[in-house]
Design a protein around this motif. Structure first.
Motif, PDB file in Angstrom:
ATOM      1  N   LEU A 105       0.822  -1.217   0.000  1.00 34.76           N
ATOM      2  CA  LEU A 105       0.000   0.000   0.000  1.00 34.76           C
ATOM      3  C   LEU A 105       0.855   1.266   0.000  1.00 34.76           C
ATOM      4  O   LEU A 105       0.436   2.305  -0.524  1.00 34.76           O
ATOM      5  N   ASN A 106       2.047   1.193   0.583  1.00 32.05           N
ATOM      6  CA  ASN A 106       2.918   2.373   0.605  1.00 32.05           C
ATOM      7  C   ASN A 106       3.479   2.713  -0.774  1.00 32.05           C
ATOM      8  O   ASN A 106       4.108   3.761  -0.946  1.00 32.05           O
ATOM      9  N   GLN A 107       3.237   1.859  -1.750  1.00 34.92           N
ATOM     10  CA  GLN A 107       3.621   2.182  -3.124  1.00 34.92           C
ATOM     11  C   GLN A 107       2.593   3.078  -3.810  1.00 34.92           C
ATOM     12  O   GLN A 107       2.836   3.573  -4.916  1.00 34.92           O
ATOM     13  N   LEU A 108       1.437   3.302  -3.156  1.00 33.66           N
ATOM     14  CA  LEU A 108       0.445   4.234  -3.691  1.00 33.66           C
ATOM     15  C   LEU A 108       1.018   5.650  -3.713  1.00 33.66           C
ATOM     16  O   LEU A 108       1.708   6.063  -2.777  1.00 33.66           O
ATOM     17  N   GLU A 109       0.688   6.393  -4.752  1.00 33.39           N
ATOM     18  CA  GLU A 109       1.156   7.775  -4.861  1.00 33.39           C
ATOM     19  C   GLU A 109       0.207   8.747  -4.170  1.00 33.39           C
ATOM     20  O   GLU A 109       0.487   9.946  -4.104  1.00 33.39           O
ATOM     21  N   ILE A 110      -0.923   8.251  -3.688  1.00 28.35           N
ATOM     22  CA  ILE A 110      -1.878   9.057  -2.927  1.00 28.35           C
ATOM     23  C   ILE A 110      -2.074   8.392  -1.570  1.00 28.35           C
ATOM     24  O   ILE A 110      -1.752   7.210  -1.396  1.00 28.35           O
ATOM     25  N   PRO A 111      -2.591   9.112  -0.567  1.00 35.05           N
ATOM     26  CA  PRO A 111      -2.733   8.510   0.763  1.00 35.05           C
ATOM     27  C   PRO A 111      -3.818   7.441   0.811  1.00 35.05           C
ATOM     28  O   PRO A 111      -4.758   7.447   0.018  1.00 35.05           O
ATOM     29  N   TYR A 112      -3.673   6.526   1.756  1.00 34.50           N
ATOM     30  CA  TYR A 112      -4.720   5.535   2.018  1.00 34.50           C
ATOM     31  C   TYR A 112      -5.112   5.606   3.488  1.00 34.50           C
ATOM     32  O   TYR A 112      -4.307   5.948   4.351  1.00 34.50           O
ATOM     33  N   ILE A 113      -6.386   5.305   3.754  1.00 37.28           N
ATOM     34  CA  ILE A 113      -6.932   5.336   5.109  1.00 37.28           C
ATOM     35  C   ILE A 113      -7.230   3.891   5.512  1.00 37.28           C
ATOM     36  O   ILE A 113      -8.178   3.285   5.003  1.00 37.28           O
ATOM     37  N   PRO A 114      -6.434   3.288   6.414  1.00 39.98           N
ATOM     38  CA  PRO A 114      -6.655   1.888   6.783  1.00 39.98           C
ATOM     39  C   PRO A 114      -7.658   1.754   7.932  1.00 39.98           C
ATOM     40  O   PRO A 114      -7.479   2.344   8.996  1.00 39.98           O
ATOM     41  N   LEU A 115      -8.726   0.996   7.717  1.00 44.63           N
ATOM     42  CA  LEU A 115      -9.666   0.658   8.785  1.00 44.63           C
ATOM     43  C   LEU A 115      -9.366  -0.747   9.284  1.00 44.63           C
ATOM     44  O   LEU A 115      -8.864  -1.590   8.538  1.00 44.63           O
ATOM     45  N   ILE A 116      -9.706  -0.998  10.525  1.00 49.47           N
ATOM     46  CA  ILE A 116      -9.475  -2.310  11.108  1.00 49.47           C
ATOM     47  C   ILE A 116     -10.742  -3.156  10.981  1.00 49.47           C
ATOM     48  O   ILE A 116     -11.860  -2.639  11.042  1.00 49.47           O
ATOM     49  N   PHE A 157      -1.660  -3.377  14.447  1.00 46.43           N
ATOM     50  CA  PHE A 157      -2.238  -2.455  13.463  1.00 46.43           C
ATOM     51  C   PHE A 157      -1.795  -1.023  13.750  1.00 46.43           C
ATOM     52  O   PHE A 157      -1.371  -0.291  12.846  1.00 46.43           O
ATOM     53  N   GLU A 158      -1.888  -0.616  15.015  1.00 42.76           N
ATOM     54  CA  GLU A 158      -1.516   0.745  15.425  1.00 42.76           C
ATOM     55  C   GLU A 158      -0.048   1.033  15.119  1.00 42.76           C
ATOM     56  O   GLU A 158       0.305   2.084  14.585  1.00 42.76           O
ATOM     57  N   ILE A 159       0.812   0.080  15.440  1.00 37.96           N
ATOM     58  CA  ILE A 159       2.252   0.270  15.231  1.00 37.96           C
ATOM     59  C   ILE A 159       2.573   0.348  13.740  1.00 37.96           C
ATOM     60  O   ILE A 159       3.271   1.266  13.280  1.00 37.96           O
ATOM     61  N   ILE A 160       2.054  -0.606  12.985  1.00 31.58           N
ATOM     62  CA  ILE A 160       2.463  -0.757  11.586  1.00 31.58           C
ATOM     63  C   ILE A 160       1.867   0.315  10.687  1.00 31.58           C
ATOM     64  O   ILE A 160       2.555   0.859   9.813  1.00 31.58           O
ATOM     65  N   PHE A 161       0.590   0.664  10.902  1.00 31.32           N
ATOM     66  CA  PHE A 161      -0.054   1.599   9.978  1.00 31.32           C
ATOM     67  C   PHE A 161      -0.038   3.051  10.443  1.00 31.32           C
ATOM     68  O   PHE A 161      -0.324   3.946   9.646  1.00 31.32           O
ATOM     69  N   TRP A 162       0.316   3.296  11.720  1.00 32.02           N
ATOM     70  CA  TRP A 162       0.322   4.677  12.196  1.00 32.02           C
ATOM     71  C   TRP A 162       1.666   5.086  12.799  1.00 32.02           C
ATOM     72  O   TRP A 162       2.328   5.980  12.292  1.00 32.02           O
ATOM     73  N   ARG A 163       2.103   4.436  13.856  1.00 33.48           N
ATOM     74  CA  ARG A 163       3.317   4.896  14.549  1.00 33.48           C
ATOM     75  C   ARG A 163       4.573   4.763  13.700  1.00 33.48           C
ATOM     76  O   ARG A 163       5.477   5.596  13.790  1.00 33.48           O
ATOM     77  N   GLU A 164       4.651   3.704  12.902  1.00 40.19           N
ATOM     78  CA  GLU A 164       5.866   3.450  12.122  1.00 40.19           C
ATOM     79  C   GLU A 164       5.553   3.465  10.629  1.00 40.19           C
ATOM     80  O   GLU A 164       6.008   2.609   9.875  1.00 40.19           O
ATOM     81  N   ILE A 167       5.660   7.239   5.754  1.00 39.83           N
ATOM     82  CA  ILE A 167       5.425   7.405   4.313  1.00 39.83           C
ATOM     83  C   ILE A 167       3.974   7.784   4.053  1.00 39.83           C
ATOM     84  O   ILE A 167       3.678   8.741   3.324  1.00 39.83           O
ATOM     85  N   ASN A 168       3.041   7.050   4.659  1.00 36.90           N
ATOM     86  CA  ASN A 168       1.626   7.323   4.400  1.00 36.90           C
ATOM     87  C   ASN A 168       1.074   8.437   5.278  1.00 36.90           C
ATOM     88  O   ASN A 168       0.255   9.244   4.822  1.00 36.90           O
ATOM     89  N   THR A 169       1.483   8.498   6.542  1.00 39.01           N
ATOM     90  CA  THR A 169       0.938   9.544   7.418  1.00 39.01           C
ATOM     91  C   THR A 169       1.319  10.936   6.919  1.00 39.01           C
ATOM     92  O   THR A 169       0.545  11.885   7.079  1.00 39.01           O
ATOM     93  N   GLN A 170       2.475  11.074   6.283  1.00 42.29           N
ATOM     94  CA  GLN A 170       2.849  12.374   5.727  1.00 42.29           C
ATOM     95  C   GLN A 170       1.956  12.730   4.538  1.00 42.29           C
ATOM     96  O   GLN A 170       1.555  13.891   4.371  1.00 42.29           O
ATOM     97  N   LYS A 171       1.610  11.739   3.727  1.00 41.88           N
ATOM     98  CA  LYS A 171       0.691  11.988   2.604  1.00 41.88           C
ATOM     99  C   LYS A 171      -0.675  12.429   3.127  1.00 41.88           C
ATOM    100  O   LYS A 171      -1.328  13.304   2.541  1.00 41.88           O
ATOM    101  N   ILE A 172      -1.115  11.821   4.233  1.00 40.09           N
ATOM    102  CA  ILE A 172      -2.394  12.206   4.839  1.00 40.09           C
ATOM    103  C   ILE A 172      -2.342  13.655   5.308  1.00 40.09           C
ATOM    104  O   ILE A 172      -3.265  14.445   5.063  1.00 40.09           O
ATOM    105  N   LYS A 173      -1.260  14.037   5.982  1.00 38.56           N
ATOM    106  CA  LYS A 173      -1.114  15.415   6.470  1.00 38.56           C
ATOM    107  C   LYS A 173      -1.078  16.410   5.315  1.00 38.56           C
ATOM    108  O   LYS A 173      -1.606  17.522   5.420  1.00 38.56           O
ATOM    109  N   ASN A 174      -0.450  16.017   4.220  1.00 36.53           N
ATOM    110  CA  ASN A 174      -0.344  16.920   3.069  1.00 36.53           C
ATOM    111  C   ASN A 174      -1.693  17.147   2.385  1.00 36.53           C
ATOM    112  O   ASN A 174      -1.940  18.218   1.824  1.00 36.53           O
ATOM    113  N   LEU A 175      -2.581  16.142   2.428  1.00 42.37           N
ATOM    114  CA  LEU A 175      -3.857  16.255   1.716  1.00 42.37           C
ATOM    115  C   LEU A 175      -4.947  16.896   2.562  1.00 42.37           C
ATOM    116  O   LEU A 175      -5.700  17.746   2.078  1.00 42.37           O
TER     117      LEU A 175
END
Length: 595
Positions: A105-116, A157-164, A167-175
Motif C-alpha cells: 500500500l505504501n507504493q500508492l502515490e496518494i494517501p490511504y486510510i486503513p480501517l481495522i 495495526f496501530e504500530i504498523i499503519f500509524w506509529r511506524e 510514508i503514508n501519514t505524511q501523505k495524509i497530512k499533506n492532503l
C-alpha cells in the motif's frame, strides 16, 4: 469551467481588466476491502503469528499490487484523492501479514486510510488440514492463537499503519487540513488502539468507526457476531457530527449497518447487529443531522460481507453500501468488481455517485493446499489435497506442484495425467498424484472428478516448502501460485483412527470431506476437531462436533456405541453415548437443522 475577471479603474476613469479560467472538477476516492493477505497459507511467512518481517508474495499480494498499479496510473485523470481500505487487511492478524500489506500500500502515490476489521484483531495460525474458511466458520481452523497477555492485532495495526508509517501519514497530512484520530486525543480514556478517525475534504465530512469486538468469544467461535457497539466509538461519532454538521456525511465501518430478523433478512448470516444497537446509532445521527437547521444524508460504506450490495434502510444510514472483497471469496458473491470508485460531484447531499467499478482484472482462482495430517513424519505417507476456491476442476488446464525444490509433479487435466520431474537431489522417497478417483456408493462405482490428490513420503526430517501453481483453461497466460513451509519430523507418537461403523454417518477431521477418520491412512496423533456428518444427504448434513485428544490415546478411539442422527422434519440432532471415551472433550457442538 468558470471565468474569473478582474476590472481595475484608476482615478481618471480608465479601466483595464484581466481574466483567468478556473476549472472545478468533482473529486473521487477509491474503496477496497477485505484484502485477507495471508489467506490460504496456514502460517504466513516465518513460524508463529508474531513474525516481524515482511511475508512472502503470492497471488493475493499480486492481486493487491494490480490494484495499486491501476490507481497510480489513473488517479490524476479520474481525480482520485485517496483510498479507503475498509478492514480485514490481514487474514489471521499475523504481524507479517500487516507488514506485507503496508509494503504494498505504501507504493500508492496518494494517501490511504486503513480501517481495522474483525480478522485484524485476534492473531492466530491455522491448521494444515483445513479449508482456510473452515466449516461454517473458523472455529475449527486454528492451530495456535494469541495467549493471555500477548498483544492483540489492534496493537500490531496501530504500530504498523500509524506509529511506524511515516510514508503514508505524511501523505495524509499533506492532503487533509485536519485529520483526527481518537487514539491521539489526550482526553481519550477508553481502551487503547481504537481505530476511530475523522477528516473533511471538499465540503464532505468523513468519519471512520471501529465497532470490532476484542474478545475471543465474540470473534472466532461458531455463532459469534464479531461486533461490539463501543461507547467510545459512539462518543466519537457524536463529537464529530456535532463539530461537522455538513450536508453530506460519509461513514466508514467494517461491518455494515444492517440488521437481521426472521422477517427481515437483509444481511448475510455473519452480520447481526440487533435493532436496539442500530437505534443507538440512529439516535445520534438524528440528533445532529435531521434537525430544523440541518438535513443530512448519511452514506455508510462497509466491507465484511464480501459482496457488492446496497441497502436503503434509513436505520441508521440512508444508503448502506457494501463492497466486494479483494479476496473474491466466497465465489457465489464475487463478480470481479472489487475496486469501487466514489465520485463526489457537488456539495448537495445527493451529489454522489458510488456505483463506479474498475473492471478488467483477471478472474480469480484462489488455489490452496490441505493435508490429511497435522503432524508429518519421516517414512510416513501424507496426502496433499489441491483446491481452487473460485474455479471448478473442469475449468483448470493444469496444476504444478513442488514438494521439494528439485521434485515437481505437473498434472494436466485434459490428458488426465500427472508427470514427475526430478530436477536434482531431493528427499522424496515416494510420490504419486491422481486427478480422477473412483467413488463407490452402496456398491455402485463411478468416476468422481476432483482436483489432484497426492501421496508423498519424505526420507529426511527438515523444513520443506510446498508450492502449487494453477493455470486456467480460459486464460492460459495467467496463473496463480501459492506456497508454504511445513516440518517433517523424525519420530512421532502413535497414530490412531476412530472405530465407528454406521454406514450413514462419517466422522471427518475438521469437517473436511476428504478425511474420513475411520480410515487407517487418516489416523491422527494430535488434538483435533471431529465432525460427524450425515453422509447420504445432498449436501451432507452436519450433526455435531467435539475435540478428541488422539495424542492421549493408547489405542484406536472407540465410538461403536455412538448414536448420531439428524432429522430436519423434527428439527433435532442427536449425539449420544452411554459412556464417552476419555479422549473426548466434555463440551460438544450440536448442529440443529432447520425444520
Amino acid at each position: 469551467e468558470y471565468e474569473i475577471k478582474l476590472i481595475a479603474t484608476d482615478n481618471d476613469g480608465t479601466t483595464s481588466s484581466t481574466s483567468t479560467i478556473l476549472k472545478v472538477q468533482p473529486f473521487s476516492f477509491a474503496i477496497i476491502t477485505d484484502l485477507h493477505i495471508g489467506w490460504g497459507i496456514p502460517d504466513y511467512n516465518s513460524e508463529g503469528y508474531n513474525d516481524q518481517d515482511e511475508g512472502q508474495d503470492y497471488y493475493m499480494t499480486e492481486r493487491l499490487k494490480m490494484v495499486v498499479k491501476w490507481i497510480n496510473e489513473n488517479y490524476e485523470k479520474q481525480n482520485i484523492k485517496f483510498v479507503v481500505v475498509d478492514g480485514d487487511i490481514s487474514d489471521t492478524a499475523e504481524y507479517s501479514e500487516f507488514l506485507k500489506t503496508r509494503e504494498i500500500l505504501n507504493q500508492l502515490e496518494i494517501p490511504y486510510i486503513p480501517l481495522i476489521g474483525n480478522h485484524d484483531i485476534w492473531p492466530n495460525t491455522q491448521k494444515l488440514t483445513t479449508d482456510p474458511d473452515g466449516i461454517v466458520g473458523r472455529w475449527n481452523t486454528i492451530k495456535e492463537k494469541r495467549k493471555e497477555g500477548e498483544p492483540l492485532g489492534d496493537e500490531y495495526f496501530e504500530i504498523i499503519f500509524w506509529r511506524e508509517n511515516a510514508i503514508n501519514t505524511q501523505k495524509i497530512k499533506n492532503l487533509f487540513d485536519s485529520f483526527e484520530r481518537q487514539e491521539e486525543h489526550k482526553e481519550h480514556q477508553g481502551p487503547p488502539y481504537f481505530q476511530n478517525y475523522s477528516f473533511s475534504y471538499g465540503g464532505t465530512t468523513f468519519i471512520a468507526l471501529d465497532f470490532n469486538a476484542r474478545d475471543y468469544k465474540e470473534l472466532i467461535p461458531i455463532g459469534c457476531t464479531t461486533i461490539r457497539v463501543w461507547d467510545e466509538t459512539l462518543k466519537w461519532l457524536e463529537e464529530k457530527l456535532k463539530e461537522n454538521q455538513e450536508n453530506k456525511i460519509l461513514v466508514f465501518v467494517h461491518q455494515p449497518f444492517v440488521f437481521t430478523t426472521p422477517l427481515f433478512p437483509v444481511s448475510l448470516f455473519w452480520v447481526s447487529l440487533d435493532r436496539e444497537e442500530l437505534e443507538k446509532i440512529t439516535e445520534i445521527f438524528n440528533k445532529y443531522c435531521n434537525t430544523e437547521k440541518v438535513d443530512c444524508k448519511i452514506y455508510s460504506f462497509a466491507g465484511h460481507t464480501h459482496r457488492n450490495h446496497i441497502s436503503k434502510l434509513e436505520i441508521p444510514a440512508d444508503d448502506v453500501i457494501e463492497t466486494e472483497a479483494l479476496l473474491q471469496s466466497p465465489p457465489n458473491v464475487s463478480s470481479g468488481n472489487f475496486l469501487r470508485i466514489i465520485q463526489i460531484t457537488g456539495n448537495n447531499s445527493t451529489e454522489i455517485e458510488y456505483n463506479i467499478f474498475v473492471s478488467g482484472f483477471p478472474k480469480s482462482i484462489n488455489p490452496f493446499i490441505t493435508t490429511n495430517k497435522e503432524e508429518i513424519t519421516v517414512d510416513k505417507k501424507v496426502k496433499f489435497f489441491v483446491h481452487t476456491k473460485n474455479l471448478f476442476p473442469e475449468d483448470v488446464l493444469s496444476y504444478v506442484l513442488k514438494f521439494d525444490e528439485n521434485y515437481q509433479i505437473e498434472c494436466n487435466r485434459e490428458k488426465e495425467k500427472c508427470e514427475i520431474k526430478e530436477l536434482g537431489f531431493h528427499n522424496i522417497k515416494e510420490a504419486s498424484c491422481k486427478i480422477q478417483e473412483i467413488l463407490c456408493v452402496q456398491g455402485v462405482c463411478f468416476p468422481n472428478n476432483i482436483h489432484p490428490k497426492c501421496e508423498v513420503k519424505y526420507s529426511a526430517p527438515g523444513n520443506y516448502k510446498i508450492s502449487l501453481k494453477v493455470i486456467p483453461k480460459e486464460n492460459k497466460e495467467y496463473s496463480e501460485e501459492i506456497s508454504w513451509y511445513f516440518k517433517i519430523k523424525e519420530k512421532a507418537k502413535p497414530f490412531w483412527k476412530i472405530l465407528f461403523s454406521n454406514p450413514n454417518v462419517v466422522p471427518l477431521l475438521n469437517g473436511e470431506k476428504n478425511i474420513d477418520l475411520t480410515q487407517e491412512e487418516n489416523s491422527q496423533n494430535t488434538t483435533e476437531w471431529v465432525v460427524f456428518l450425515m453422509k447420504f444427504s445432498s449436501p451432507g448434513t452436519l450433526i455435531g462436533s467435539f475435540q478428541t485428544h488422539f495424542d492421549e490415546a493408547t489405542s484406536d478411539v472407540n465410538f461403536s456405541s455412538l448414536i448420531a442422527d439428524t432429522n430436519a422434519k423434527s428439527g433435532k440432532s442427536t449425539l449420544y453415548m452411554p459412556e464417552w471415551p476419555k479422549e473426548v472433550e466434555r463440551s460438544k457442538i450440536l448442529f440443529i437443522p432447520k425444520k
